[in-house]
Write a protein that holds these residues in place. Sequence first.
Motif, mmCIF file in Angstrom:
data_model
loop_
_atom_site.group_PDB
_atom_site.id
_atom_site.type_symbol
_atom_site.label_atom_id
_atom_site.label_comp_id
_atom_site.label_asym_id
_atom_site.label_seq_id
_atom_site.Cartn_x
_atom_site.Cartn_y
_atom_site.Cartn_z
ATOM 1 N N PHE A 163 36.981 63.332 -3.546
ATOM 2 C CA PHE A 163 38.348 62.986 -3.908
ATOM 3 C C PHE A 163 38.681 63.510 -5.308
ATOM 4 C CE2 PHE A 163 41.181 59.968 -6.033
ATOM 5 C CZ PHE A 163 42.303 60.140 -5.241
ATOM 6 N N MET A 164 37.769 63.257 -6.254
ATOM 7 C CA MET A 164 38.013 63.726 -7.617
ATOM 8 C C MET A 164 38.048 65.247 -7.671
ATOM 9 S SD MET A 164 35.994 61.252 -10.249
ATOM 10 C CE MET A 164 34.404 61.210 -9.481
ATOM 11 N N LEU A 165 37.101 65.859 -6.972
ATOM 12 C CA LEU A 165 37.048 67.326 -6.989
ATOM 13 C C LEU A 165 38.315 67.928 -6.390
ATOM 14 C CD1 LEU A 165 33.330 67.853 -5.994
ATOM 15 C CD2 LEU A 165 34.394 68.549 -8.134
ATOM 16 N N ASP A 166 38.795 67.295 -5.315
ATOM 17 C CA ASP A 166 40.017 67.791 -4.701
ATOM 18 C C ASP A 166 41.200 67.662 -5.642
ATOM 19 O OD1 ASP A 166 39.008 68.722 -2.398
ATOM 20 O OD2 ASP A 166 39.345 66.895 -1.241
ATOM 21 N N ALA A 167 41.246 66.529 -6.326
ATOM 22 C CA ALA A 167 42.369 66.304 -7.240
ATOM 23 C C ALA A 167 42.371 67.351 -8.347
ATOM 24 C CB ALA A 167 42.287 64.899 -7.826
ATOM 25 N N THR A 168 41.187 67.590 -8.965
ATOM 26 C CA THR A 168 41.172 68.581 -10.044
ATOM 27 C C THR A 168 41.437 69.966 -9.479
ATOM 28 O OG1 THR A 168 38.781 68.772 -9.864
ATOM 29 C CG2 THR A 168 39.629 67.275 -11.541
ATOM 30 N N ALA A 169 40.943 70.203 -8.258
ATOM 31 C CA ALA A 169 41.184 71.516 -7.653
ATOM 32 C C ALA A 169 42.672 71.716 -7.426
ATOM 33 C CB ALA A 169 40.420 71.637 -6.341
ATOM 34 N N ASN A 170 43.339 70.678 -7.015
ATOM 35 C CA ASN A 170 44.780 70.788 -6.828
ATOM 36 C C ASN A 170 45.478 71.073 -8.153
ATOM 37 O OD1 ASN A 170 47.454 68.891 -7.115
ATOM 38 N ND2 ASN A 170 47.457 70.216 -5.298
ATOM 39 N N LEU A 171 45.106 70.304 -9.175
ATOM 40 C CA LEU A 171 45.794 70.459 -10.454
ATOM 41 C C LEU A 171 45.519 71.826 -11.063
ATOM 42 C CD1 LEU A 171 45.236 66.941 -12.011
ATOM 43 C CD2 LEU A 171 47.343 67.898 -11.059
ATOM 44 N N LEU A 172 44.274 72.278 -10.975
ATOM 45 C CA LEU A 172 43.926 73.483 -11.720
ATOM 46 C C LEU A 172 44.226 74.765 -10.953
ATOM 47 C CD1 LEU A 172 40.682 72.342 -13.528
ATOM 48 C CD2 LEU A 172 42.951 72.651 -14.469
#
Lengths: 339, 662
Positions: free
Chosen positions: B89-98
């Motif tokens: 979940f965290m990785l997806d969120a940062t992947a989305n943002l970055l």
Amino acid sequence: MDTVIKARNVWKIFGADPVNYLKSMPEGRTFDEIRADGYIAGVKDVSLEVSRGEMLVIMGLSGSGKSTLVRCFSRLHDITGGTIEVEGQDIMSLKEKDLIELRRNKMGMVFQSFGLLPHRTVLDNVAFPLEMRGQDKHDRRKRALEVINLVGLEGREEYFPRELSGGQQQRVGIARSLAIEPDIWFLDEPFSALDPLIRREMQDEFLRLQDLLGKTIVFITHDFDEALRLADRIAIMKDGAVEQCDTPDQIVLHPATEYVAKFTEEIEKSRVVHARVLANPVNGSAPEGEAVRAGHTILQLARQLVNDTREELPVADKNGNLIGVMNRQEALDVLLGAN
Amino acid sequence: MALSSAGEMDLSHEGESKGRDPVLLSILGLAVVFILAHAIGVLPSWLVRLPESWIPPTAEVLDVVFAFVQNDLGLIHLTRFIAEGPLEFMLDATANLLYGKRRWPNLGPIPWTAIAAAGTVLGYYLGGWRLAALAGGTFLWTALIGQWDIAMQTMSVLVVAAPVAFVIGLLLGIAAWKYTWVDVVIKPVLSILQTLPFFTYLLPAVIFFKVGPTAGAVATIIYAIPPMILMTTLGLKKVSPEVVEAGKMSGSSRFQMLTQVYLPSARTEILVGVNQVIMLCLAMVVLTAFIGMPGLGAKLLAMMGSFKLGRSFEIGVTIVLFAIMLDRLSKAWVVKQPEHHEKGTPWWKEHAFLLAGLAGFVVFYILAQFIDVFTEIGRRQSFSKGKEIDTAIKGFLALDGVRAVTEWLRWFLNVKVLIPFRNSLLWIPTSAFILLIVGFSYWLGGRKSAIYAAIFFTIVALSGWWDRSVITLYTVISAVIISMLIGIPMGIVAARNEVWAKRILLACDTAQTFPSFIYLIPAIMLFGVNDVAVVFAIVIFTTVPLTRYTIEGLRTVPLEITEAADMAGATRRQKLWSVQLPIALPTMAVGFNQAIMFAFFMVIIAAFIGTQDLGQELQRTLAGTELGKNIVLGMNVALMALTFDLTIMAWAEKRKKSLGLD
Ligand SMILES: Nc1ncnc2c1ncn2[C@@H]1O[C@H](COP(=O)(O)OP(=O)(O)O)[C@@H](O)[C@H]1O
Ligand SMILES: [Mg+2]
């Protein structure tokens, strides 16, 4: 008088298994013998009392156990043997919670290298003990500013410790220890890390505060001059034991042990000894003429002692009441350093 | 002078007593007997190589154990749950943002200009215009060269892995400091973890956490935790006793003591830990390319694989810039001290930097909605000069002079040095080899080191991968010897001049922050794909610590001693040999030790360019799922590295003590 701290046969031994060691230790073991057994007697069979409003100065060479003794009083160290009562309460029996309460409300301590929290401003350092006991922000700010003013640091509230000089940092330490209005105040060589000039200034400041606050104080120093300036009574320590605990006058006049005698040898006695101490009860009729003030040191009375020709001089307190007579020869001996 | 001559006498005396030491003599004697016997062909074959039948099926047993833990105990469900749950979940969120992966919160990608602006302000806040330029420049370069997306793929893992590693490391560090038993359990695990080659982290991560970012993040997190634990414990232990007592006398409860007194007072060490966490995370995240993590590492791997030197070079520059930026920023944070604001400062002034950063971010975010290149620089718009650089490098390498030199070097090293050396090492019977290593450890480190060496190398022999291990060792030894020949003289020369010493130290410091991967680029450029390139990559990598500690060692020689030597009429050379070097030696040993550790580390990465050692086998295990074998191979590398580590450090300790240097 009301006793605030009462220590009886207190031992603090450092080493692998101090409690059992102390139990099995034969009576009268010396410091060196204990060391040969692999233990260090930080405090060795100490008994003493501190009365309310009194300033007891503990003095001795470095490593003589001064800090250890004071840390036993505040239970920063758990003692190995004996009892310590603070205001009638055996502090070794206190639960952690009660001990924290005691420190939050009754005790303050000042440290040689200040022990300030580097990440907090002066204000936050001083307010730290108040914060710990959960006082609300407004209250603790108000109180902290009060003590900051008291120690003369107004205007530096927002500074960080590293931005202050040594003397100023110790003022912060003093302010912090006073913030909770403690009854008992421990100071462990508070001025030793400071330059001589600043030290003098801080001593004056400290005497001013003490006049103002009248706390019960245990003050550690290894500097005899400092002890003489401040003390009501002095306890001289060596190898963890108290060699003598008495008023400065008595210590220089009647050293209890060889060690104390050696320690006081260099001291100019006339600056320490007061007329009061040399006064003997009036035997028969009181001598005529001008009396000397009981509260003056022999040095202050030097001129009078030399010029006067009477054999016995009357000694009076500051209200003019006669409290005894002083042998002039004896006083001159003190003045001239003869034995 | 007194100190140094005492030191020398001590040296010669030690040498003498060691020379006559019966234990050492018999160990070496036995080794020689074995070797001679082997030479005339009378050594029993089980002393030459352990027979297959003696070798316990460790890998298979491990596989069974893992299978049991994984499937029967259901651990895999737990780990997959963690992976698919919070971590993913965290990785997806940062992947989305970055970089705009289509996942919650579906806000990204954040325009590169906005990130660059915020980063520049942060740089300015932490270290003035220099760091502002560094941070801004790094982001600008990355965007302009057209690598923003792959860089952000790497960063999106980093910004999750580093904080998680920080928190876990901090908590474990506190636990180890507070409870002795935790410390006792954790210490040996940490020292093994720190010598374990990174590959051993990767495969378990893949098996338990799926391929891709999640496994990469897990491996990265685990890899970065140890130094955080150590720094936390160190910092907490170092809090001045008076500060602790002041805290207690202020009536702090235990929890208050920890959060208000201990942790803030240990700030410096904790932040140094943060710096190390970030740097290790970066190093590892680049390496997770091996298990299919997309990002800078994967791109570099692909480019090097297809020999596109220009693009490799550009990616290398990006990685190096990121490494330097992250290192400098986090180090600046370590030394950043709080500043007080005068009374009556308006709140916006107190938070000027925060506001400026936010403003920059928002402004560019909005601008980017209207101007496309502010959001993203596309492939065709980028300034990448990959092809041109490629042509230039290849052209340069093809120049007659250059080519003659590299070819000769390659030939000389290969034919005259490396291959003969390797063959002779491989020829030595296992028994004699172990005895030689034990003798070496005994001579340097003493009895304890020798016992460890014997145990560790026997295990290596029993692992069934003896020949590969010897090849690994051969690569390490050759590379370290070559880098000693380069690094030590360089350090000695640099130490003569304060200015140069500082410059070279700074260069070494910086070079040490680069992910090890980077060192492959010049090696491959110059020598292509072969043994020489591997050795060359390791040599560059290991010369750094050798040079650095030589300089530092020479700088620790007290001034009075060199002055005394001058007054005694020593020439420069005499002074160096009989005064400075003996005193600097313990410090230099630390560098030597680091060089060997680095070499073991690098040798495995270099397997990528095709070697025959453990590294290559390790790489193969990644392709399959031979967890047991992976761990056995990893242990072999770790055990060999540990042997040297223990021996050299024991020697350095002894020397320091006898020189009274502590
Ligand atoms: N935590 C400790 N562990 C072991 N020995 C200690 C400890 N604290 C103090 N000591 C020893 O107790 C003796 C008295 O120390 P201390 O009270 O600090 O002396 P002082 O304050 O008079 O200089 C010294 O010999 C010191 O080494
Ligand atoms: Mg002390």
